[in-house]
Design a protein around this motif. Sequence first.
Motif: not given
Length: 124
Positions: A9-18, A76-83, A111-114, A20-24
């Motif tokens: 679960i932690s690895a998944f959250i870190i991957y999604v957060t990473y 879609i809201i990821i880490n509290g940010i609408p995207v 730009t597309t997620y992942f 999201q930061i990259r897309v931003i």
Amino acid sequence: MEYLFIIIISAFIIYVTYNQIRVIYYRNFKSFDKEIEEFLKTNNYEFIEKRKPNKEDWKKSPFKKPPNFEVSLSLIIINGIPVTWTDLKYKVIIGKKNENKTKKIWLEIKTTYFQKPKLKFNIN
């Protein structure tokens, strides 16, 4: 077994957060100057100017103008940010060839997620 679940679960959250930061970063901060320079060099253009398209540019655009306002039923809201899953941005690059004639070169940045951003150049 409990620790393995927490690690996954932690690895998944870190991957999604990473991602999201990259897309931003790609959508708001990356200039793509290196890619633009490489394209211009490959096509024997000299860089003059890079800017956002204005009203006159859109009249002769090779791309469809995105709407100024868009309503979506899904948010879609990821880490509290609408995207949005996919985002399109446009740039107009003015280039000059040897004979001092300038050309408009359109750049579509998708730009597309992942995924890595996809750049599409169109010489107008």
